[in-house]
Structures are given as structure tokens and as C-alpha cells.
Scaffold this active site. Structure first.
Site, PDB file in Angstrom:
ATOM      1  N   CYS A  61      33.284  61.725 145.519  1.00 47.80           N
ATOM      2  CA  CYS A  61      33.658  62.543 146.671  1.00 47.80           C
ATOM      3  C   CYS A  61      35.136  62.291 146.933  1.00 47.80           C
ATOM      4  CB  CYS A  61      32.878  62.141 147.912  1.00 47.80           C
ATOM      5  SG  CYS A  61      31.099  62.305 147.702  1.00 47.80           S
TER       6      CYS A  61
ATOM      7  N   ARG B 215      37.056  66.024 142.636  1.00 51.94           N
ATOM      8  CA  ARG B 215      36.129  64.899 142.745  1.00 51.94           C
ATOM      9  C   ARG B 215      34.725  65.321 143.173  1.00 51.94           C
ATOM     10  NH1 ARG B 215      38.935  60.101 142.986  1.00 51.94           N
ATOM     11  NH2 ARG B 215      37.187  59.062 143.979  1.00 51.94           N
TER      12      ARG B 215
ATOM     13  N   TRP C 125      30.315  65.434 146.634  1.00 55.24           N
ATOM     14  CA  TRP C 125      29.500  65.602 145.434  1.00 55.24           C
ATOM     15  C   TRP C 125      28.216  64.853 145.736  1.00 55.24           C
ATOM     16  CZ3 TRP C 125      27.292  62.524 141.560  1.00 55.24           C
ATOM     17  CH2 TRP C 125      26.927  63.202 140.385  1.00 55.24           C
TER      18      TRP C 125
ATOM     19  N   ASN D 201      32.866  57.753 150.376  1.00 56.74           N
ATOM     20  CA  ASN D 201      32.696  57.978 148.941  1.00 56.74           C
ATOM     21  C   ASN D 201      32.035  56.726 148.389  1.00 56.74           C
ATOM     22  OD1 ASN D 201      32.993  58.604 146.192  1.00 56.74           O
ATOM     23  ND2 ASN D 201      35.030  57.701 146.122  1.00 56.74           N
ATOM     24  N   GLY D 202      30.916  56.887 147.675  1.00 56.27           N
ATOM     25  CA  GLY D 202      30.218  55.730 147.129  1.00 56.27           C
ATOM     26  C   GLY D 202      28.736  55.829 147.414  1.00 56.27           C
TER      27      GLY D 202
ATOM     28  N   GLU E 240      33.128  65.998 120.889  1.00 51.20           N
ATOM     29  CA  GLU E 240      34.005  66.354 122.005  1.00 51.20           C
ATOM     30  C   GLU E 240      34.092  67.878 122.167  1.00 51.20           C
ATOM     31  OE1 GLU E 240      35.172  64.995 124.492  1.00 51.20           O
ATOM     32  OE2 GLU E 240      36.850  66.219 125.131  1.00 51.20           O
TER      33      GLU E 240
ATOM     34  N   LYS F 139      33.022  69.765 125.555  1.00 47.21           N
ATOM     35  CA  LYS F 139      33.907  70.678 126.297  1.00 47.21           C
ATOM     36  C   LYS F 139      33.199  72.001 126.541  1.00 47.21           C
ATOM     37  CE  LYS F 139      36.361  68.753 127.666  1.00 47.21           C
ATOM     38  NZ  LYS F 139      36.571  67.366 127.460  1.00 47.21           N
TER      39      LYS F 139
ATOM     40  N   GLU G 279      30.361  71.632 129.096  1.00 51.48           N
ATOM     41  CA  GLU G 279      30.892  71.304 130.426  1.00 51.48           C
ATOM     42  C   GLU G 279      31.370  72.544 131.168  1.00 51.48           C
ATOM     43  OE1 GLU G 279      33.212  67.122 130.888  1.00 51.48           O
ATOM     44  OE2 GLU G 279      33.981  68.397 129.318  1.00 51.48           O
TER      45      GLU G 279
ATOM     46  N   HIS H 115      18.972  66.698 108.346  1.00 53.37           N
ATOM     47  CA  HIS H 115      17.854  65.916 108.878  1.00 53.37           C
ATOM     48  C   HIS H 115      17.338  66.481 110.198  1.00 53.37           C
ATOM     49  CE1 HIS H 115      18.415  63.026 105.734  1.00 53.37           C
ATOM     50  NE2 HIS H 115      19.695  62.875 106.063  1.00 53.37           N
TER      51      HIS H 115
ATOM     52  N   LYS I 229      35.135  64.826 138.394  1.00 58.10           N
ATOM     53  CA  LYS I 229      36.144  64.284 137.480  1.00 58.10           C
ATOM     54  C   LYS I 229      36.039  62.775 137.381  1.00 58.10           C
ATOM     55  CE  LYS I 229      40.324  64.734 135.419  1.00 58.10           C
ATOM     56  NZ  LYS I 229      39.817  65.098 134.099  1.00 58.10           N
TER      57      LYS I 229
HETATM   58  C1  G6P Z   1      33.542  62.398 134.036  1.00 54.52           C
HETATM   59  C2  G6P Z   1      34.572  63.456 133.674  1.00 54.52           C
HETATM   60  C3  G6P Z   1      34.900  63.370 132.192  1.00 54.52           C
HETATM   61  C4  G6P Z   1      35.355  61.966 131.825  1.00 54.52           C
HETATM   62  C5  G6P Z   1      34.336  60.912 132.254  1.00 54.52           C
HETATM   63  C6  G6P Z   1      34.899  59.510 132.134  1.00 54.52           C
HETATM   64  O1  G6P Z   1      32.319  62.717 133.439  1.00 54.52           O
HETATM   65  O2  G6P Z   1      34.086  64.733 134.002  1.00 54.52           O
HETATM   66  O3  G6P Z   1      35.927  64.297 131.887  1.00 54.52           O
HETATM   67  O4  G6P Z   1      35.540  61.892 130.446  1.00 54.52           O
HETATM   68  O5  G6P Z   1      33.983  61.095 133.627  1.00 54.52           O
HETATM   69  O6  G6P Z   1      35.971  59.389 133.025  1.00 54.52           O
HETATM   70  P1  G6P Z   1      37.183  58.397 132.863  1.00 54.52           P
HETATM   71  O7  G6P Z   1      38.024  58.639 134.086  1.00 54.52           O
HETATM   72  O8  G6P Z   1      36.589  57.012 132.834  1.00 54.52           O
HETATM   73  O9  G6P Z   1      37.874  58.720 131.598  1.00 54.52           O
END
Ligand code: G6P
Length: 614
Positions: free
Chosen positions: A2, A27, A74, A100-101, A485, A489, A492, A508, A609
Site C-alpha cells: 500500500c 504500490r 492493495w 502499510n503491512g 521472463e 511480462k 502480468e 516432456h 510493484k
Molecule cells: C513484484 C513486482 C515484480 C518484481 C517483484 C520483486 O511482484 O510486480 O515486478 O519483480 O515484486 O520485486 P523486487 O523489488 O524485490 O525486485
């Protein structure tokens, strides 16, 4: 998870809070709210959904007042609803709190407070906080600070909190335990925020609140004390060194696109920063990790999400260039199993934010076993950096788009430099060889630039393939993490189900999925090793089953052009560095798929994020 903001100063708090929240919306964004002091009351406004909803409500029925606190949420405890949105008030409406937490013992606290006659208005864990503070005041706490300390002393879990008291309308309180919080200082104004971008351009100096600290902010400054004893803490504020421009969209439609385009500059910047001579890398902040790199046999890397994929590439790079054996671990798994660190003298953590709860917990676990921590991180004042023994800064600037782009390629560049540096330190690479590899690395920013210059072609390919329910991404060796990755992406931001797989493993299982509808993104760039031929065989297996092949190929590769339905060409690079360039093409593919689907690219649903809760 948050975002929190607070403002105390002469001005109406609302525009300041809204501007800060806007920059923290990455966030979390399922609901938002503000509370401020106006006409001898705490005025509250909360809405469900993104910040625009709150903005509209404030336009329709303006509020003004000061000081104030704000929150973008969030959801963890309780669905996104107006009642569950922050700020939360105590019974009398004289104390407002944003959080937040996660408060782990909130159910026991809530039962205790309800037994004393408190009525709860929300399902959140947070609401216990204003009630506990009110109870501490009723029980005779000497002042608001002491009431806050007594109340927070009862909480288990993690929090960053901002508290507004109607009866002390010239002050705000902020406290931190396990969730990030900063204080911003300007002339006659003070700010609270979850992250520096929220106060860019407003405060020239910041104080990073530490775990277990409480701050009292008035217009003229901030006084920090410990939560446990109330003993004053003195810490000189740091200068804010990020430019406001770095947190703006700079003319791009979306932050994500802007950040994708920043990559050549970021990569070039890292090379300028860390390559001090054509054959020499200098990484000045490695601390005690530097001598260890000479002697270690094993390194364990912990990280989450995209940073975990960087960890996988890091393992391959370090093992490719040196004799060190590396394990790349998901931090969320590592922390809950019984990791054996006996033969692992060094633990490395990779994180954009430096605040990811699972990564921090893994680091703390390793530290408790006496292991030095080397972190690769993008945020200088983050918890991870402060808890690490050595750091390699990715220096990518603020990344606002929720899906990580420039932070990822910056992590890969740092890992490539670290791998070369490690091999040199150990005498396993000659100066001349280092010069050759670094020259190859110096070519990478231009190669990325070239991929960006062809974004229109990537857009056309994305337009063709975005509408199906699913996609498969294949790659091998250095580009197996690239496939993971690329798929991450895609899911996501475009919400198209996508699976990344090691190309050699396709037979497999995933091969059963291949039919004339399935887009299969094959990362098959030319390599010095036999991997290219092997991957080409896998691409042909897809072709034989009529899969719709989108190949990522090296310029001039006519073999792939004949097989694939679509080819995205990238410039030739050393195989070890190709994940940097290939990732950019796949970022664009996901971006344009999401755009074609009309989605909110910078704020994909359900994601945050910075995941500062487990
Ligand atoms: C969240 C974000 C990702 C990120 C991950 C780890 O899931 O949406 O984009 O890779 O956290 O975050 P960090 O800040 O530790 O790289």
C-alpha cells in the site's frame, strides 16, 4: 503493497496528498482515501477503485484542511470496499490512521477491544490501531506519542503507519516496523511517504525511518524516538538526489514504455560507472563480499519475481566465467525450507525495490547464520541496502510501471560485470579476455537501441497474436530465463496465460498444447555454443505440429525466417549477454499485446510493484 502519504504545513493538504498518492499508486490501487483536519473535525474521504475515483469525488465535493494523511490500498485483510479503505478512525473520530503491512495478531486484539465495547467499521487488521491508541489515551498515556508507542507495542507483524490526532492538529506521527517509510523535510513543511518519488520536487531532504522508530512531525521539523523506550534518535537527513523528471512519463503514453526506452541510457550509465578501464571493472561498494569473491566455492542468490529471473541469469553468468557454483533460489521458498548454508560463504540478494518481504526475510535468515550479504538493488535507501554488507547499485532510476523492465536489464548488466570481476579477482580470466568481454558488453546498449527502433514491427506481431487464450515461450541455457521472463511480462500486463519453458523440456509435456492456434515464442538467437542448433530443432518440432511460431532471431538468420510465422530480429551479441537484448524485445511484445487488449498497462490488476507483505 500500500502507499502512505502525510503532510503537515501551511497549505491545504489535499493536493499535496493526491500528488503523492498518484506517484505511489504503483504500490496498490484497489481503493484510496484521505483524512485531514478541517473546522475542528477530522474530515474523511474514501473511494473504491483507482485514485481517479477519489480525485473525481474531491472535484465533485471539494475538501480542504491541514494536516492530512492519505493512502492507496492493495487489499490484504478485507475486500476492496469503502469501509475497508484507509484512513481508519477510532470510535470518537479523533484519531485517523493509514497503514502499510500486516498486523498478525489483529484478531486477538480486535476481540479484546470488542469486549471493551469498541465497534469496528471494517474487516481490516489496521482498524485495531486507532482503537488501541484511543484506549492508551483513556488509560492515561502522558501524550499522543506515548499513546502511540504503547499501542504499537501490542502489535505483531509489520507496519508503516501515519497517524493524525484531532487534538494535536499541528503534528503528525509516523512509525515503522518492517515496512518502508520516509520523512521529507522542506522549509515550513514536512512529509511522510512510503517511497521517495512521492515527495520528489517537494522536499530537498529525507530521513529514512528505521524499524522500531516513531517520528513526530510539525511544520518546523521531525523528532524521532525509539518505539520501545521513547529515547530520542538523532540522524542527519540525506539529500534527495533523484530528479523529479525521473518519476514523470516524459511524453510516453505509459511509464512502462518510457522505462523500456530508458534502457540504453541506463545500461550505458552502468558501463560508465563500473568499467574504469577497457579491461577493468571496479565495483566500489562490494564491501566484505569483494575479498570473499576470490575464495568462495558457492554463492546462493535469493530473489522474487523478475529479480528471480535475473538471479537465474546471474547463476549462468558467474558459472560461465568463473569456477564458482551458484544456486538461484526463490526467496519465498528459501525462507521456509531448511537451507543448508554450511558451504555457502556468501549470499546475494537481488531486488529492484529492496523492500520485498520474502527477499528481506531470506537475507535475515542468512545473516542470522553469519553470512555476509551482497545485494543488487535499485533503491539506495532501501531496507535491503541498509541491511547488506555490500551493494551493487543498478542505478536505473525510479521504476514506476508495475511490470519490471529497466530494473531487470540493469540487474543483468550488473551481474555480467560482477561475473567478469569475479573471474578476474580469482585469476580465472586474463586481462585481455576481460577486455574482449567488456567490449562485447559495451555493444549491448546500442543493440537494445536497435531493438527499440524496431518497435513498430513488434507491435504488428503483438496485434496478430494477442487474442488467443494462451502462449508458450521457449528458450535454452542463457535464454531459458528469458523465456520465463517473457512469459511473466505477458501474463502480468496482457492477462494472456503464458508459460515459459526450457525448450529441451517441451517434448516432456507442453508439446501436447501445440496446435494451429497456439502462439509459441521461440528465443532462438545465434550462439557460439550448440544451443542454437538444439533450439532450432525444437522450433521445428513446433512447426511440425502447426504451432504459430514467433521467433526471436539474430539479424540475417534465414533458417528461422523460413520456419517461423513471424520473426523479430535482434542484433548479434555474445550468448552470455543476449538475455539483456532479448528481454527488451519480449517486453515490447507484452506491452503491445496489453495495449491491443486495452488494458491498464502501468497498473495491472491484482499486482503491486513492491510486495512488502508475504
Ligand atoms: C513484484 C513486482 C515484480 C518484481 C517483484 C520483486 O511482484 O510486480 O515486478 O519483480 O515484486 O520485486 P523486487 O523489488 O524485490 O525486485
Amino acid at each position: 503493497m500500500c502507499g502512505i502519504v502525510g503532510y503537515v504545513g501551511k497549505r491545504n493538504a489535499v493536493p499535496v496528498l493526491m500528488d503523492g498518492l498518484r506517484r505511489l499508486e504503483y504500490r496498490g490501487y484497489d481503493s484510496a482515501g484521505v483524512a485531514l483536519v478541517r473546522d475542528g473535525q477530522i474530515a474523511l474521504r474514501k473511494t473504491v477503485g483507482k485514485l481517479d475515483g477519489l480525485q473525481e469525488s474531491l472535484l465533485a465535493a471539494p475538501l480542504s484542511g491541514t494536516p492530512g494523511i492519505g493512502h492507496t490500498r492493495w487489499a490484504t485483510h478485507g475486500a476492496p470496499s469503502e469501509a475497508n479503505a484507509h484512513p481508519h478512525l477510532d470510535r470518537s473520530g479523533r484519531i485517523a490512521v493509514v497503514h502499510n503491512g500486516i498486523i498478525e495478531n489483529y484478531q486477538a486484539l480486535r476481540a479484546e477491544l470488542e469486549a471493551k465495547g469498541c465497534t469496528f467499521r471494517s474487516e481490516t487488521d489496521t482498524e485495531v490501531v486507532p482503537h488501541l491508541i484511543a484506549a492508551a489515551l483513556e488509560a492515561g498515556a502522558a501524550d499522543f506519542g506515548e499513546a502511540a508507542r504503547r499501542a504499537l507495542g501490542r502489535l505483531r507483524g509489520s507496519y508503516a503507519l501515519a497517524v493524525l490526532f484531532l487534538d494535536e492538529p499541528d503534528a503528525l506521527y509516523a512509525a515503522r516496523l518492517g515496512s518502508p517509510l520516509i520523512l521529507g523535510h522542506a522549509d515550513g513543511e514536512q512529509f511522510i511517504a512510503s517511497d521517495v518519488p512521492a515527495i520528489l520536487g517537494r522536499a530537498a531532504e529525507v530521513t529514512y525511518l528505521e524499524d522500531g522508530e516513531l517520528a513526530r512531525l510539525t511544520r518546523t521539523g521531525a523528532a524521532v524516538c525509539t518505539l520501545e523506550t521513547g529515547a530520542p534518535v538523532s540522524r542527519a537527513p540525506s539529500r534527495v538526489d533523484l530528479e523529479a523528471e525521473a518519476a514523470s512519463k516524459a511524453g510516453f503514453d505509459k511509464y512502462m514504455l518510457k522505462e523500456i526506452h530508458e534502457q540504453p541510457r541506463v545500461l550505458r550509465g552502468l558501463l560508465q560507472k563500473y568499467v574504469v578501464e577497457p579491461e577493468t571493472v571496479a565495483l566500489p561498494d562490494l564491501g566484505p563480499a569483494e575479498p570473499l569473491l576470490k575464495s568462495v566455492d558457492r554463492i546462493t542468490v535469493v530473489s522474487c519475481g523478475t529479480a528471480f529471473h535475473a538471479g537465474m541469469v546471474g547463476k549462468l553468468l558467474i558459472e560461465h566465467f568463473s569456477s564458482v557454483s551458484v544456486e538461484a533460489e526463490l526467496a519465498s521458498e528459501f525462507r521456509y525450507r531448511a537451507p543448508k548454508l554450511a558451504g555457502v560463504p556468501l549470499v546475494m540478494a537481488i531486488s529492484q525495490s529492496g523492500e520485498t518481504a520474502d527477499t528481506l526475510a531470506s537475507v535475515r535468515l542468512a545473516k542470522a547464520e553469519g553470512r555476509p550479504i551482497l545485494s543488487i538493488c535499485n533503491v539506495a535507501g532501501s531496507t535491503l541496502v541498509r541491511e547488506s554488507d555490500g551493494v551493487l547499485f543498478t542505478a536505473a532510476g525510479p521504476e514506476i510501471g508495475v511490470a519490471s523492465t529497466k530494473a531487470y536489464t540493469a540487474q543483468l548488466m550488473c551481474l555480467a560485470l560482477l561475473a567478469i570481476h569475479t573471474a578476474r579477482l580469482r585469476g580465472e580470466m586474463s586481462k585481455e579476455q576481460a577486455g574482449v568481454f567488456l567490449e562485447e558488453l559495451q555493444a549491448i546498449p546500442n543493440a537494445v537501441h536497435y531493438v527499440l527502433a524496431r518497435q513498430e514491427q513488434v507491435r504488428r506481431v503483438a496485434m496478430k497474436h494477442h487474442s488467443g487464450p494462451s502462449a508458450l515461450y521457449l528458450g535454452r541455457y542463457f535464454n531459458y530465463p528469458t523465456a520465463l521472463e517473457g512469459a511473466l511480462k505477458n501474463k502480468e500486463i496482457s492477462y494472456q496465460h503464458a508459460e515459459g519453458y526450457a525448450a529441451g523440456e517441451m517434448k516432456h509435456g507442453p508439446i501436447a498444447l501445440v496446435d494451429e492456434y497456439l502462439p509459441v515464442v521461440c528465443v532462438c538467437t545465434k550462439t557460439e555454443s550448440e544451443v542454437y542448433e538444439k533450439t532450432l530443432s525444437n522450433v521445428k518440432e513446433v512447426q511440425a505440429r502447426n504451432g504459430r511460431i514467433i521467433a526471436l532471431a539474430t539479424d540475417g538468420d534465414s533458417a528461422l525466417a523460413d520456419i517461423a510465422e513471424d520473426v523479430l530480429f535482434v542484433p548479434p551479441t555474445l550468448e552470455a549477454f543476449s538475455p539483456i537484448v532479448n528481454a527488451v524485445a519480449l517486453q515490447l511484445l507484452a506491452y503491445y499485446a496489453a495495449q491491443a487488449r486495452g488494458l491498464d498497462i502501468d497498473k495491472p490488476r491484482n499486482l503491486a510493484k513492491s510486495v512488502t507483505v508475504e
